[in-house]
Design an enzyme around this catalytic site. Structure first.
Site, PDB file in Angstrom:
ATOM      1  CE1 TYR A 192      -8.021 -43.518  13.155  1.00 13.41           C
ATOM      2  CE2 TYR A 192      -5.702 -42.774  13.126  1.00 13.41           C
ATOM      3  CZ  TYR A 192      -7.279 -43.198  12.630  1.00 13.41           C
ATOM      4  OH  TYR A 192      -7.116 -43.760  10.824  1.00 13.41           O
ATOM      5  NE  ARG A 250     -12.053 -40.412  12.913  1.00 11.82           N
ATOM      6  CZ  ARG A 250     -11.630 -41.118  11.861  1.00 11.82           C
ATOM      7  NH1 ARG A 250     -10.378 -41.335  11.603  1.00 11.82           N
ATOM      8  NH2 ARG A 250     -12.579 -41.786  12.516  1.00 11.82           N
ATOM      9  CD  GLN A 287     -18.112 -48.066   3.624  1.00 14.08           C
ATOM     10  OE1 GLN A 287     -17.482 -48.093   2.800  1.00 14.08           O
ATOM     11  NE2 GLN A 287     -19.971 -47.811   3.699  1.00 14.08           N
ATOM     12  CG  ASN A 288     -19.690 -45.190  10.058  1.00 15.58           C
ATOM     13  OD1 ASN A 288     -19.235 -45.472   9.248  1.00 15.58           O
ATOM     14  ND2 ASN A 288     -21.305 -44.875  10.598  1.00 15.58           N
ATOM     15  CG  HIS A 302     -13.346 -49.527   6.631  1.00 16.30           C
ATOM     16  ND1 HIS A 302     -13.660 -48.322   6.389  1.00 16.30           N
ATOM     17  CD2 HIS A 302     -13.269 -50.571   5.789  1.00 16.30           C
ATOM     18  CE1 HIS A 302     -13.996 -48.761   5.003  1.00 16.30           C
ATOM     19  NE2 HIS A 302     -13.380 -49.729   4.919  1.00 16.30           N
ATOM     20  N   GLY A 345     -25.854 -44.439   4.087  1.00 17.47           N
ATOM     21  CA  GLY A 345     -24.630 -43.003   3.858  1.00 17.47           C
ATOM     22  C   GLY A 345     -23.911 -43.084   3.695  1.00 17.47           C
ATOM     23  CB  THR A 346     -22.081 -45.712   1.820  1.00 12.35           C
ATOM     24  OG1 THR A 346     -20.276 -45.480   2.041  1.00 12.35           O
ATOM     25  CG2 THR A 346     -22.782 -46.754   1.555  1.00 12.35           C
ATOM     26  CB  SER A 347     -19.292 -41.079  -0.752  1.00 13.65           C
ATOM     27  OG  SER A 347     -18.279 -41.947  -0.194  1.00 13.65           O
ATOM     28  CB  ALA A 398     -29.681 -42.238   7.892  1.00 14.82           C
TER      29      ALA A 398
HETATM   30  P1  OAD Z   1     -18.511 -40.618   3.198  1.00 15.50           P
HETATM   31  O1  OAD Z   1     -17.875 -39.347   3.971  1.00 15.50           O
HETATM   32  O2  OAD Z   1     -17.168 -40.744   1.660  1.00 15.50           O
HETATM   33  O3  OAD Z   1     -19.441 -40.354   2.804  1.00 15.50           O
HETATM   34  C1  OAD Z   1     -20.945 -39.989   3.598  1.00 15.50           C
HETATM   35  C2  OAD Z   1     -22.215 -40.103   2.683  1.00 15.50           C
HETATM   36  O4  OAD Z   1     -22.854 -40.400   3.478  1.00 15.50           O
HETATM   37  C3  OAD Z   1     -22.485 -39.517   1.559  1.00 15.50           C
HETATM   38  O5  OAD Z   1     -22.768 -40.463   0.223  1.00 15.50           O
HETATM   39  C4  OAD Z   1     -23.108 -38.037   2.132  1.00 15.50           C
HETATM   40  O6  OAD Z   1     -24.143 -38.164   0.845  1.00 15.50           O
HETATM   41  C5  OAD Z   1     -23.992 -39.566   2.902  1.00 15.50           C
HETATM   42  N1  OAD Z   1     -24.786 -38.921   4.114  1.00 15.50           N
HETATM   43  C6  OAD Z   1     -24.030 -37.463   4.902  1.00 15.50           C
HETATM   44  N2  OAD Z   1     -25.437 -37.447   6.110  1.00 15.50           N
HETATM   45  C7  OAD Z   1     -26.439 -37.748   6.116  1.00 15.50           C
HETATM   46  C8  OAD Z   1     -27.609 -38.078   6.254  1.00 15.50           C
HETATM   47  N3  OAD Z   1     -27.857 -37.380   7.252  1.00 15.50           N
HETATM   48  N4  OAD Z   1     -27.901 -39.265   6.330  1.00 15.50           N
HETATM   49  C9  OAD Z   1     -27.782 -40.465   4.992  1.00 15.50           C
HETATM   50  N5  OAD Z   1     -26.626 -40.313   4.644  1.00 15.50           N
HETATM   51  C10 OAD Z   1     -25.561 -39.192   4.752  1.00 15.50           C
HETATM   52  O7  OAD Z   1     -17.925 -41.843   3.835  1.00 15.50           O
HETATM   53  P2  OAD Z   1     -18.678 -43.509   4.139  1.00 15.50           P
HETATM   54  O8  OAD Z   1     -19.108 -44.170   2.450  1.00 15.50           O
HETATM   55  O9  OAD Z   1     -18.818 -43.936   4.889  1.00 15.50           O
HETATM   56  O10 OAD Z   1     -12.648 -45.455   6.112  1.00 15.50           O
HETATM   57  O11 OAD Z   1     -16.561 -43.534   3.042  1.00 15.50           O
HETATM   58  C11 OAD Z   1     -16.248 -45.060   3.507  1.00 15.50           C
HETATM   59  C12 OAD Z   1     -14.442 -44.745   4.314  1.00 15.50           C
HETATM   60  O12 OAD Z   1     -13.810 -43.989   3.575  1.00 15.50           O
HETATM   61  C13 OAD Z   1     -14.829 -44.417   5.650  1.00 15.50           C
HETATM   62  O13 OAD Z   1     -15.247 -45.855   5.634  1.00 15.50           O
HETATM   63  C14 OAD Z   1     -13.521 -44.386   6.403  1.00 15.50           C
HETATM   64  C15 OAD Z   1     -13.130 -43.342   4.579  1.00 15.50           C
HETATM   65  O14 OAD Z   1     -11.970 -43.349   4.003  1.00 15.50           O
HETATM   66  C16 OAD Z   1     -11.655 -45.613   6.534  1.00 15.50           C
HETATM   67  O15 OAD Z   1     -11.093 -44.412   7.060  1.00 15.50           O
HETATM   68  C17 OAD Z   1     -10.877 -47.197   6.450  1.00 15.50           C
END
Ligand code: OAD
Length: 249
Positions: free
Chosen positions: A71, A74, A105-106, A123, A191-193, A235
């Site tokens: 941490y 990071r 979620q960030n 989170h 920007g979330t998967s 984004a």
């Molecule tokens: P992910 O790493 O799972 O997903 C990131 C998403 O952002 C993907 O769908 C990429 O295609 C997209 N992406 C990447 N670069 C981008 C850009 N420049 N512009 C737009 N989109 C872009 O991250 P999260 O979905 O945020 O939780 O993950 C969710 C949670 O999983 C996090 O909060 C974390 C993790 O485990 C904890 O730590 C509790």
């Protein structure tokens, strides 16, 4: 001739302008262009580290020193980066759409550093610590070790104030989010998967209730439903474009 993406952005802007209770949901992708790794991308954190070793209560009980080192690394990385154009566009969107609720979620505080207020950090926050003995919360931007004492009870029982795998999200925060989702007519997901619940279910919930889903993501193979607007790209490029259409620029 406007491109397909430009037409889709125009449509997204029109929808947002009529929204009564819009929500902006962000994930790691919004901070990617600041130079902060996502979790599941090619160079994502979960490609190089095992969540089981670093982001679970069990991992922390097993090896607090290791978890804090990760941490601290990071935190240093995040502090060396700045908000990008997407964070600033999110701030401007809120100026134009005062009812916009930002849920992230960030844990990186970049929305805040771009000036956005009233963010629901689902989170937690990487710069917050929570004492496992007295449960009080504080902010420590610098290094924390397994030996750092809680400033309230003086015991070395601090943990990151982050929701780890296997842990429940804050109940009152979830209650607030659910009541907002019930009213939400447009959700803008950036920007979330969509791999991690409950956030992954928010767009589903809004769509199910007849609301619009607008999504910005770099992923070419992302699954979008027929009535959704899917804007494929960065984004930091697309969100400012969307924002400028809202001001009629
Ligand atoms: P992910 O790493 O799972 O997903 C990131 C998403 O952002 C993907 O769908 C990429 O295609 C997209 N992406 C990447 N670069 C981008 C850009 N420049 N512009 C737009 N989109 C872009 O991250 P999260 O979905 O945020 O939780 O993950 C969710 C949670 O999983 C996090 O909060 C974390 C993790 O485990 C904890 O730590 C509790």
């Amino acid at each position: 001739m406007p491109t397909e993406t430009q037409l889709a952005i125009q449509r997204a802007a029109q929808i947002l302008l009529t929204a009564k209770h819009p929500i902006l949901l962000t994930g790691a992708g919004i901070s990617a262009e600041s130079g902060i790794p996502t979790f599941r991308g090619k160079e994502g954190l979960w490609k190089n580290f095992r969540a089981e070793d670093l982001a679970t209560p069990e991992a922390f009980s097993r090896d607090r020193k290791l978890v804090w080192e990760w941490y601290n690394w990071r935190k240093r990385l995040i502090l060396s980066k700045k908000p990008n154009e997407a964070h600033y566009a999110a701030y401007r969107l809120k100026e134009k759409l005062p009812n916009l609720l930002c849920i992230t979620q960030n844990v990186d505080s970049l929305h805040k550093r771009a000036g956005l207020k009233d963010i629901l950090e689902m989170h937690g926050n990487i710069f917050r610590v929570r004492c496992q003995k007295c449960f009080r919360v504080g902010i420590i931007e610098g290094e924390v070790t397994h030996e750092t004492a809680c400033k309230y009870c003086n015991l070395p029982e601090l943990r990151p104030d982050i929701v780890w795998f296997g842990e429940a999200l804050d109940a009152s925060l979830m209650h607030e989010i659910h009541s907002q989702l019930l009213r939400c007519d447009v959700i803008l997901v950036v920007g979330t998967s969509g791999h991690v619940y409950p956030a992954a279910g928010f767009a589903i919930e809004v769509r199910r209730r007849g609301g619009y889903v607008i999504e910005i993501n770099t992923d070419e193979n992302h699954r979008a439903f027929p009535n959704d607007i899917y804007l494929q790209g960065n984004a930091a490029t697309l969100l400012p474009q969307l924002d400028s259409l809202l001001s009629g620029d």
